[in-house]
Design a protein around this motif. Structure first.
Motif, mmCIF file in Angstrom:
data_model
loop_
_atom_site.group_PDB
_atom_site.id
_atom_site.type_symbol
_atom_site.label_atom_id
_atom_site.label_comp_id
_atom_site.label_asym_id
_atom_site.label_seq_id
_atom_site.Cartn_x
_atom_site.Cartn_y
_atom_site.Cartn_z
ATOM 1 N N LYS A 1 1.012 -1.277 -0.031
ATOM 2 C CA LYS A 1 0.187 0.097 0.028
ATOM 3 C C LYS A 1 0.793 1.262 -0.075
ATOM 4 O O LYS A 1 2.190 1.021 -0.156
ATOM 5 N N GLY A 2 0.394 2.429 0.116
ATOM 6 C CA GLY A 2 0.971 3.473 0.125
ATOM 7 C C GLY A 2 1.819 3.862 1.203
ATOM 8 O O GLY A 2 1.740 3.112 2.407
ATOM 9 N N PRO A 3 3.054 4.546 0.965
ATOM 10 C CA PRO A 3 3.901 4.776 1.946
ATOM 11 C C PRO A 3 3.363 5.343 3.557
ATOM 12 O O PRO A 3 4.050 4.974 4.500
ATOM 13 N N ALA A 4 2.189 5.826 3.372
ATOM 14 C CA ALA A 4 1.660 6.521 4.684
ATOM 15 C C ALA A 4 1.165 5.543 5.749
ATOM 16 O O ALA A 4 1.328 5.705 6.893
ATOM 17 N N VAL A 5 0.706 4.054 5.101
ATOM 18 C CA VAL A 5 0.340 3.307 5.968
ATOM 19 C C VAL A 5 1.312 1.994 6.116
ATOM 20 O O VAL A 5 1.008 1.128 6.928
#
Lengths: 462, 648
Positions: free
Chosen positions: B89-93
């Motif tokens: 998933k995206g880097p934020a998660v």
């Protein structure tokens, strides 16, 4: 406090004639005016001195919308102390509305209740002693706007928007629960499924946005309730106004079982007519519900048309109605004037006190007599009693349109992110924005919705 | 009565994950600190799951580390398996989670505490909180009892069970689940803290005397099993990452590349669920014996079966409790059912047919507070100098506890030193989200961190916690000059590399053309910057090396930042602009002496809520449920009329 957003609103009450003023305030006021104003002297709005007036036209897509006078006020010498433009147009509801819409399309945002005054105050323009009054204005305006907002939404629109929100929330919660608990919940192959859910919503909202331009979203009109005891002639009266047979008309008391809504235009005024079940001591269940509904309508109504049977005496049913409609705006329809009167107009009026907003008009619904007089009276009555609510409706409609537009934009971003193969956590950002925008339309806050949905619908681990 | 009387700066009550961080922070800032615990052997105990981190919790650990806390360093020393979650998933998660060797974790943290200057460990139950007035009356009355209180209480010290008194300038309460604790295993009820430890039964009354309201929460833990009785061949092994990334920004990544141990995945089945359903009447929760509110996110297996009847199986993770024990944690099956039902139920699970239980699953009930009684500094609104952190504040989780303990400790120290408090806002860290939620929103269950609670999560990534918070840690005094210089160097490298990539233009020549073709990317018609190329999905920093002639050798963590900043620039910019408007409201302070009854136009509900929560700024006020935007407008007008100087 320096505002970053430019706001706009109609500064005058809407009326059929005379001049309407649209006020635009904020850092982009001049650039917005410059885009839409073609002056007779061919100058740019930026070249004008403060406190000067200019003659010209509002133009949109090469088309002249109206002939106007522009007032220019440069910061800090204006009401809000911000750059301000006032557009004086020819009035008339449609034109005023259109110009405001153009101003908004060009970058302004619709002013919130009391916002000009609030800005004036926060920018030190208004004496501190007036703070109290200003706070009252803000909260009163807001109450009215809130009440108007949901009340005026068409029934099916409300339902649709609620459904869209449910879907958006559910899908977002699913993604979020997978992000929070990746070992229990997988997102494999989910993107396609999401696309199928989002696309129809987006299409419907796009349609809605288009139709919003013609005012198809909110009910434009004054909520008008027709009431009267059974068989006083409410349905006949309604049919007279509509010119066709809509309600079930019989001579049996209590045959109009539920509230019917009809739309009638009288000059520039629209009435949303609600014919209610005869108010009387209900005998059967179905009718009881109808009576309950009609009481609720009376509470919400802007205008009451109370149909009285002039050929019979006022009975306990009438007494009951009179009590219900006290302190409302009431026009008494003195019906069955073709028959021998049993009571006089004065006698009917004497049931109300002098302070109440009451008028009375003679009608024969059966013989279709008195329609013109009634229409004149409605126009007069509505203006003198200041219940002309088109102003609010217009604002509500624009606000809804603004929010639908936001939701459409957000969902387009979701689609683009799906096309670009962005990770799922990017999708939910825009899904929640759309959810919030739609919530503003139906008057719902978000607060803990998402977290609650996650816990309610998805089994989290540990 | 003769008694020991000591004078120190700070007393920390409780030595769990919150207490340890609070005490270390105070002592490291040079304050004489005592940390009290009912048992020195249970410092930094992990009475529930044997891991640290996980989705959004990993972020918290990173942030604690960036500010100068200990948790990240300690797990780096004692983990036995590590995994970066959500890498697809995206880097934020992305989020780190490590399995801990529980005993080692406790031992390592104890060692840090024992060797910390200015810090004293004291075993003994704290029974009373003393105000300055209580201290003054101590000698006259022999005993703390009722006398006329003059004004709002100011904390003066604590008394322990022996009668010894420790005078101090600040107290940090980190009592976890120990206050009036009660453990339930079916009909067997014991009045103990976790793991049979001694509860604290006197302190709640003393807390209440200060005008603080307590409430009751519950949580639970699954059984531990004897490894020798589990058939692992029927389960799916779960391994850690090949390349391990440490939690702490100060840990050398090479030092954590260890041999790891696996966890195991298995499932419940219809048989399990049948047993649970048949015995629900013997569950203290369903039988109504438990009064406390339990968390929805960490449901017991009986909750899962009742709430999600359509699911025919639930995941069960078998996790080692350490390297030197045979005990295995049964993740996903916490329960308060009676022992016999537990055993029958566990034995239906594939691989657990012959299992023996070492420790039963149980539910625990305890006293805690509604954190709306706290300022965002985690100081009580009613008692000056009294701070609180951890599960006592109504949260759950080791990481949530550590984060609050650190902030409470720092702010106790800042107050004593007469310095500005540390408040991390929602746009600066998960710690900010955690504390703001706790002190602003009504909550009816133990609060767990989740990434969906962070509205600016694209900015609040675990990879940039140092860039976000190290500077604050340095200003507080918990980050050394050397660490700070390293941070500045990293920042510089990131920004100059981004700048270079944005200004390095590659032409539409044949070399680039070939390169583009090779990677299946549409040909360039005009010149284009390397940064622009990097935004195309088919490229990343490494694949562009071939056409990037002036590339310097940069550390991995710098490249990571460069790549994220460039690839997600559009999204990041949008969040930054949201943050800016958020900050505007946060900067409008509400004076403590505001009288909401004087603000006539507020709606009744808003007035009540504002009185109850006493928000410190307009931003916080706007997040209270029941306070509408119009109320906020009214409030703004009121503030500028009443306090014209403070608002402009």
């Amino acid at each position: 406090m320096n505002s970053v957003e430019t706001i706009a609103a109609i500064a005058t009450g809407l009326s059929e004639s005379g001049i309407s003023i649209i006020r635009v305030s904020g850092p982009d006021a001049f650039s917005i005016a410059d885009k839409i104003f073609k002056s007779a002297d061919k100058k740019s709005v930026f070249d004008y001195e403060s406190h000067t007036i200019h003659y010209g036209f509002i133009v949109s897509n090469e088309e002249i919308i109206d002939e106007v006078i522009l007032n220019i006020m440069k910061s800090p010498r204006s009401y809000t102390t911000e750059d301000t433009v006032e557009i004086n147009c020819h009035g008339g509801i449609l034109i005023t509305k259109k110009i405001l819409d153009i101003v908004i399309q060009n970058g302004a945002r619709l002013a919130l209740p009391g916002e000009f005054t609030k800005r004036a105050f926060l920018n030190g323009r208004i004496d501190l002693t007036r703070a109290e009054a200003i706070m009252d204005v803000i909260s009163a305006d807001n109450d009215m706007a809130l009440k108007a907002s949901v009340k005026q939404l068409k029934g099916d629109i409300y339902k649709k928007i609620s459904l869209f929100r449910d879907t958006l929330l559910h899908e977002t919660a699913f993604i979020e629960s997978a992000l929070d608990d990746p070992e229990h919940i997988s997102l494999e192959g989910y993107s396609e499924k999401l696309y199928e859910k989002i696309d129809p919503i987006l299409k419907e909202l796009e349609k809605m946005e288009e139709s919003a331009a013609d005012g198809q979203i909110v009910k434009e009109g004054i909520l008008t309730v027709i009431t009267g005891k059974p068989n006083a002639g409410k349905s006949s009266f309604l049919n007279m106004l509509l010119g066709k047979e809509k309600a079930i008309v019989t001579d049996i008391a209590g045959t109009t079982r539920d509230a019917l809504e009809q739309h009638v235009r009288i000059g520039d005024i629209s009435l949303n007519l609600v014919d209610t079940a005869g108010i009387r001591t209900a005998k059967d269940e179905v009718e009881k519900i109808g009576v309950e509904i009609s009481k609720n309508y009376i509470d919400d109504a802007d205008l009451i048309l109370y149909v009285v049977d002039s050929s019979s005496k006022l009975d306990e049913n009438d007494q009951h109605i009179v009590d219900l409609i006290r302190n409302k705006n009431v026009i008494i329809i003195y019906n069955k004037s073709d028959l021998e009167p049993f009571i006089s107009e004065e006698e009917v009026l004497s049931e109300f006190s002098d302070e109440e907003n009451i008028d009375i008009i003679k009608i024969s619904a059966k013989e279709h007599i008195g329609l013109e007089g009634f229409e004149d009276m409605v126009k007069r009555f509505v203006f003198t009693n200041n219940i002309f609510s088109n102003n609010e409706i217009l604002i509500t409609n624009l606000r809804h349109k603004e929010k639908i537009h936001e939701a459409v934009e957000s969902l387009r971003l979701v689609k683009r992110s799906l096309d670009d193969g962005m990770p799922e956590d990017f999708l939910t950002i825009d899904m929640m924005s759309a959810y919030t925008s739609l919530g503003n339309i139906i008057g719902e806050e978000i607060s803990e919705d998402l977290v609650n949905e996650i816990f309610a619908k998805f089994c989290m681990g540990k | 009565m003769s008694r020991i009387r000591e004078k120190v700066d700070v007393c920390v009550v409780g030595a769990g994950h919150a207490g340890c961080e609070a005490a270390l922070a105070c002592a490291r800032l040079g304050l004489e600190t005592v940390i009290f615990t009912v048992s020195v052997d249970s410092i930094a105990l992990m009475p529930c799951n044997p891991n640290v981190g996980g989705s959004s919790k990993g972020h918290l650990v990173r942030e604690v580390d960036a500010l100068g806390g200990e948790m990240g360093k300690n797990i780096d020393k004692t983990f036995i398996q590590s995994k970066m979650l959500n890498v697809s998933k995206g880097p934020a998660v992305h989020s780190l989670r490590a399995q801990a060797d529980k005993a080692e974790y406790t031992r390592a943290m104890r060692k840090v505490l024992e060797n910390q200057d200015h810090l004293t460990i004291k075993q003994g139950e704290v029974t009373d909180l003393l105000t300055v007035e209580d201290i003054e009356h101590l000698d006259e009355q022999n005993n703390v009892s009722e006398y006329k209180k003059t004004s709002d209480p100011v904390i003066g010290g604590v008394k322990i069970y022996t009668g010894a008194v420790y005078e101090c300038k600040a107290v940090v309460l980190c009592t976890g689940t120990y206050l009036r604790a009660r453990c339930l295993c079916g009909e067997a009820i014991t009045y103990t803290g976790p793991n049979g430890l001694q509860p604290a039964n006197s302190l709640p009354d003393s807390i209440k005397k200060l005008g603080i309201e307590l409430r009751r929460f519950k949580t639970g833990t699954p059984a531990r099993m004897d490894k020798r009785t589990i058939d692992f061949s029927k389960m799916v092994p779960q391994y850690g990452d090949e390349r391990i990334i440490p939690f702490s920004f100060s840990t050398d990544p090479e030092s954590v590349q260890i041999d790891q141990v696996p966890c195991f995945l298995t499932y419940t089945n219809e048989e399990t669920h049948k047993i649970i359903r048949a015995n629900l009447d013997r569950s203290p929760i369903y039988a109504g014996v438990i009064e406390g509110t339990g968390p929805r996110y960490c449901p017991s297996i009986e909750d899962k079966v009742v709430k999600f009847p359509e699911k025919d199986k639930h995941q069960v993770f078998i996790e080692p409790e350490g390297l030197h024990t045979n005990e295995m944690y049964v993740g996903g099956m916490s329960s308060s059912l009676p022992e016999d039902v537990q055993l029958a139920m566990y034995r239906t699970v594939s691989g657990l047919e012959n299992c023996k239980i070492v420790r039963n699953a149980y539910a625990i009930e305890y006293d805690c507070i509604d954190a709306m009684q706290l300022y965002p500094t985690l100081e009580f609104k009613k008692v000056k100098g009294l701070f609180a952190g951890g599960q006592f504040n109504g949260s759950s989780g080791y990481e949530e506890a550590a984060a609050q303990g650190l902030i409470a400790g720092i702010n106790a120290a800042m107050q004593i030193k007469g310095k500005e408090p540390l408040i991390i806002d929602r746009s600066e860290g998960y710690i900010g989200v955690l504390i703001d939620d706790l002190v602003t929103k009504e909550s009816f269950e133990p609060y767990r961190m989740m990434t969906s609670r962070a509205e600016y999560r694209l900015l609040l990534r675990q990879d940039n916690a140092d860039l976000r918070l190290r500077k604050k840690g340095y200003e507080i005094g918990l980050i050394s000059d050397k660490q700070y210089e390293q941070l500045l160097k990293k920042e510089e490298m990131i920004s100059s590399e981004i700048e270079r990539l944005k200004t390095t233009i590659v032409g539409a020549n044949s070399r680039i053309g070939e390169f583009m073709e090779k990677h299946g990317s549409p040909a360039l018609r005009t010149g284009c910057s390397l940064a622009e190329l990097m935004c195309r999905p088919e490229f990343d920093y490494f694949s562009l090396a071939e056409i990037d002639d002036n590339r310097k050798d940069l550390p991995k963590e710098v490249i990571e930042q460069v790549e994220i900043e460039i690839k997600y620039e559009g999204y990041i910019k949008r969040q930054i602009s949201q943050v800016n408007s958020f900050k505007k409201m946060e900067s409008k302070k509400i004076p403590v002496d505001i009288d909401y009854d004087d603000v006539n136009s507020l709606r009744k509900e808003a007035r009540q809520k504002l009185k109850m929560f006493a928000p410190v700024n307009v931003g916080q006020a706007s997040r209270i449920s029941g306070v509408s935007p119009a109320d906020i407008s009214v409030l703004l007008v009121y503030l500028s009329s009443k306090y014209p100087d403070r608002q402009r």
